[in-house]
Design a protein around this motif. Sequence first.
Motif, PDB file in Angstrom:
ATOM      1  N   ASP A 510       0.823  -1.217   0.000  1.00  0.00           N
ATOM      2  CA  ASP A 510       0.000   0.000   0.000  1.00  0.00           C
ATOM      3  C   ASP A 510       0.856   1.266   0.000  1.00  0.00           C
ATOM      4  O   ASP A 510       0.617   2.176  -0.797  1.00  0.00           O
ATOM      5  CB  ASP A 510      -0.950  -0.006   1.200  1.00  0.00           C
ATOM      6  CG  ASP A 510      -2.014  -1.080   1.074  1.00  0.00           C
ATOM      7  OD1 ASP A 510      -3.151  -0.759   0.716  1.00  0.00           O
ATOM      8  OD2 ASP A 510      -1.699  -2.252   1.330  1.00  0.00           O
ATOM      9  N   PRO A 511       1.880   1.364   0.875  1.00  0.00           N
ATOM     10  CA  PRO A 511       2.735   2.553   0.809  1.00  0.00           C
ATOM     11  C   PRO A 511       3.429   2.723  -0.540  1.00  0.00           C
ATOM     12  O   PRO A 511       3.557   3.842  -1.028  1.00  0.00           O
ATOM     13  CB  PRO A 511       3.756   2.307   1.932  1.00  0.00           C
ATOM     14  CG  PRO A 511       3.074   1.395   2.875  1.00  0.00           C
ATOM     15  CD  PRO A 511       2.183   0.529   2.050  1.00  0.00           C
ATOM     16  N   LEU A 512       3.884   1.630  -1.149  1.00  0.00           N
ATOM     17  CA  LEU A 512       4.537   1.743  -2.454  1.00  0.00           C
ATOM     18  C   LEU A 512       3.588   2.325  -3.490  1.00  0.00           C
ATOM     19  O   LEU A 512       4.014   3.063  -4.389  1.00  0.00           O
ATOM     20  CB  LEU A 512       5.033   0.371  -2.913  1.00  0.00           C
ATOM     21  CG  LEU A 512       6.308  -0.143  -2.254  1.00  0.00           C
ATOM     22  CD1 LEU A 512       6.567  -1.592  -2.652  1.00  0.00           C
ATOM     23  CD2 LEU A 512       7.490   0.723  -2.642  1.00  0.00           C
ATOM     24  N   GLN A 513       2.308   2.007  -3.372  1.00  0.00           N
ATOM     25  CA  GLN A 513       1.327   2.497  -4.338  1.00  0.00           C
ATOM     26  C   GLN A 513       0.945   3.950  -4.080  1.00  0.00           C
ATOM     27  O   GLN A 513       0.765   4.725  -5.022  1.00  0.00           O
ATOM     28  CB  GLN A 513       0.079   1.625  -4.279  1.00  0.00           C
ATOM     29  CG  GLN A 513      -1.002   2.010  -5.289  1.00  0.00           C
ATOM     30  CD  GLN A 513      -2.187   1.058  -5.240  1.00  0.00           C
ATOM     31  OE1 GLN A 513      -2.366   0.324  -4.280  1.00  0.00           O
ATOM     32  NE2 GLN A 513      -2.978   1.058  -6.284  1.00  0.00           N
ATOM     33  N   HIS A 514       0.864   4.339  -2.807  1.00  0.00           N
ATOM     34  CA  HIS A 514       0.282   5.639  -2.477  1.00  0.00           C
ATOM     35  C   HIS A 514       1.309   6.727  -2.160  1.00  0.00           C
ATOM     36  O   HIS A 514       0.922   7.896  -2.050  1.00  0.00           O
ATOM     37  CB  HIS A 514      -0.665   5.498  -1.280  1.00  0.00           C
ATOM     38  CG  HIS A 514      -1.869   4.653  -1.562  1.00  0.00           C
ATOM     39  ND1 HIS A 514      -2.888   5.067  -2.395  1.00  0.00           N
ATOM     40  CD2 HIS A 514      -2.217   3.407  -1.138  1.00  0.00           C
ATOM     41  CE1 HIS A 514      -3.811   4.127  -2.465  1.00  0.00           C
ATOM     42  NE2 HIS A 514      -3.428   3.114  -1.711  1.00  0.00           N
ATOM     43  N   THR A 515       2.596   6.407  -1.994  1.00  0.00           N
ATOM     44  CA  THR A 515       3.594   7.425  -1.641  1.00  0.00           C
ATOM     45  C   THR A 515       4.747   7.431  -2.637  1.00  0.00           C
ATOM     46  O   THR A 515       5.910   7.263  -2.250  1.00  0.00           O
ATOM     47  CB  THR A 515       4.132   7.182  -0.219  1.00  0.00           C
ATOM     48  OG1 THR A 515       4.790   5.902  -0.172  1.00  0.00           O
ATOM     49  CG2 THR A 515       3.007   7.200   0.809  1.00  0.00           C
ATOM     50  N   PRO A 516       4.470   7.657  -3.934  1.00  0.00           N
ATOM     51  CA  PRO A 516       5.534   7.558  -4.942  1.00  0.00           C
ATOM     52  C   PRO A 516       6.606   8.628  -4.822  1.00  0.00           C
ATOM     53  O   PRO A 516       7.738   8.415  -5.254  1.00  0.00           O
ATOM     54  CB  PRO A 516       4.778   7.691  -6.271  1.00  0.00           C
ATOM     55  CG  PRO A 516       3.533   8.440  -5.924  1.00  0.00           C
ATOM     56  CD  PRO A 516       3.165   7.985  -4.544  1.00  0.00           C
ATOM     57  N   GLU A 517       6.286   9.809  -4.256  1.00  0.00           N
ATOM     58  CA  GLU A 517       7.298  10.850  -4.127  1.00  0.00           C
ATOM     59  C   GLU A 517       7.873  10.898  -2.709  1.00  0.00           C
ATOM     60  O   GLU A 517       8.672  11.782  -2.405  1.00  0.00           O
ATOM     61  CB  GLU A 517       6.707  12.218  -4.485  1.00  0.00           C
ATOM     62  CG  GLU A 517       6.761  12.550  -5.960  1.00  0.00           C
ATOM     63  CD  GLU A 517       5.657  11.843  -6.731  1.00  0.00           C
ATOM     64  OE1 GLU A 517       4.500  11.869  -6.267  1.00  0.00           O
ATOM     65  OE2 GLU A 517       5.957  11.250  -7.777  1.00  0.00           O
ATOM     66  N   GLY A 518       7.466   9.991  -1.860  1.00  0.00           N
ATOM     67  CA  GLY A 518       8.036   9.912  -0.519  1.00  0.00           C
ATOM     68  C   GLY A 518       9.132   8.865  -0.511  1.00  0.00           C
ATOM     69  O   GLY A 518      10.161   9.014  -1.148  1.00  0.00           O
TER      70      GLY A 518
END
Length: 759
Positions: A510-518
């Motif tokens: 989920d983080p890989l999908q939703h935080t691409p610039e983080g």
Amino acid sequence: MADLFSHRGDQLRSRLAPLADRLRPRSLDEFQGQEEILGPGRLLRRAITADRVGNLILHGPPGVGKTTLARIIAASTRAHFSSLNAVLAGVKDLRSEVEAAQRRLEQHGLRSLLFIDEVHRFNTAQQDALLPWVENGTVTLIGATTENPFFEVNKALVSRSRLFRLQPLQPQHLRELLQRALRDPERGYGDRTVTISEEAIAHLVDVAGGDARSLLNALELAVETTEPDGEGLVAIGLTIAEESIQQRAVLYDKQGDAHFDTISAFIKSLRGSDPDAALFWLARMMEAGENPRFIFRRMLISAGEDIGLADPQAIVVVEACAAAFDRVGLPEGLYPLAQAALYLAGAEKSNSLLGLFDALKTVRSSNRQQVPAHLRDANRDGKAFGDGVGYRYPHAYAEHWVAQQYLPTALQGQLFWQPGTLGWEGERRRQLQQRRAAQLAAAAEHEAELGEVLSSAPDDPALERWLQRQLSGEGERLDQLRRRLWQDALWHRHDRVLILEARSLIWALDPLQHTPEGGVVIQAAGDADVERLQAQLQVLDALQRPQIRNASLMDLAAALEPGQQFEWIAARHPWRDSSAAELKRQITALTALAAPQAELRLLFTTPLLGPAGAVLAMGDPNGARLSDMPAPLQGTLEPLALQEALWLAAPPQPQQLVALLRRQGWQSELSSWEERLELPLTAGLLERWFLPGARYLTQLEKQCSPAEIALLLQRLRSLEGQRLPQRLQHQLLVARRPYQSPRTGAADGERAGSAAEAV
């Protein structure tokens, strides 16, 4: 000779350049502000450091660092860097740059970065001429613009670029720039004796309004026009500072974001029955020169759309006010304009119209006037930047009203309309006071939960396919737990995420999908897990991969970029077999890695039955009672089941963690649910339980004799192919670091409470 004169010219230009140009940061360490997109561990910083910058479009107001950031990229890249200004360049210049880039690529294998300042000034033909070369990789585009690229830049170029929205600089950043200008002997005034009073600094910082160039230009004017005293001292006081920069510019473009966002905020304020916010946005539009007939036209729509037959006089009042405006003109026409707005927001005509002039005064004197993200127009770039997200539609709530923020964050609590005590106003005075208190509380909550969306990027089908493959391989039960772990998460694209003690990628998907610039950092559970996780990640682009770190939580900070913190920290079953003292150290280390307003999510699953307990609960599969079991075996299972129950409850209990987190300043919520299932008893499952070194066997060996263990294993083997009953208790611990108001320093509840009491 030409080179000699060229060098001499560069030296002269450098000496004669304005202070704002001389003081431009030359590295990321000197760059002020924009921590949300350039902070330690975030994508854009990593891309610049690794020289992996792709197509970028930087947009934001003047003086926030767009051109400076492009120059920093130029200084750090191994690619050839060239720049054009769209105001001066044409198709011929573009063609020349593209041809040179082709030669460099074909002859030397050298990439080319092309920086285009004011890229929105290129017309459609010029942007179309650039598109094929950006698309095939001949040039990598870095564009800078003060306009919304979704509105002013070719949609094909936008779809192939990452977009970053730069924000006005905060007062602390402007103060640091001012002090650097006074200290630097080479680029600033460090070679002179210059003093500046605190009142003068506060005035320059306040009126600059987040614009570094405006601040430095004012400082330069103040220093250069002030005569030194007999000892060579240049003293700048408040009077000189006020003469150097006198008026704040109201950021407004009738064809761009400010136009659409402000009228959107105005209409939503009318719909939400907030007269204060309605007057503020009306004042902002009038101060910026918006056409009053356009405002009346939108209010006529609002009278029909949002009021209708609930008050049939609304459209009559607006029409009458519009006719009155046409007859008297400006400035007296402000009265019927304000009257129509206040009527639609809930007030009859009264002397409260004078509140418009309070709003005008606030527009001229206040610093932070950005439209809150949830009030902005969502039609053009809402998907990319989250504009309009979080807006609560009043018609969906009881009494067609809901407490939410309509004024800018810095102006919450301002009262522009003071209703009288008589007539229609007097009847609604108490209701308005209650609503204002509720809005202040809602604004505090909203400010803590939502932030600006500062970047956007093209869809990545390859990443989406990879994520789907990973999800499909994890099984339905784990997928349900993954959904529960991240349920209702309010992601921002630039968030940084830390996954603790990971043995699988499932919690990071989920983080890989939703935080691409983080960025995602995975703390692996061991060496074997590192190798397995890295093998799964090989197909991803290097910048998209999460960082794998094989270090304890206490040592993790040393393995990260200095200053790197995380907005999200998550784990399943962390800190097994940790003592109370170790748990305390773990929570302390975790808190040090948590960013302000960070959220922690920990998922625990505790089996309520072990194998021995499951066999006792199962009885004989052929229908026999437990009393019919062989006596030696029956005597073995009951104490084994008791021992199982004791050590199953031994891992860190969430209640312990809640107490430890509270001491570190976290606010925690704990939810639990039970799951019943049946485990197919297979040879593989038995091997996992009874293999030398296995967790279950190790625990049994501490409490039971080899003979007892052998009897249990014999009984389980006799049940192979059967299904063991199992009960699991899941517990989800969600903890948040309290929000600290940038203005008051108070936490959520404190701020909301004091605001309500004040009203």
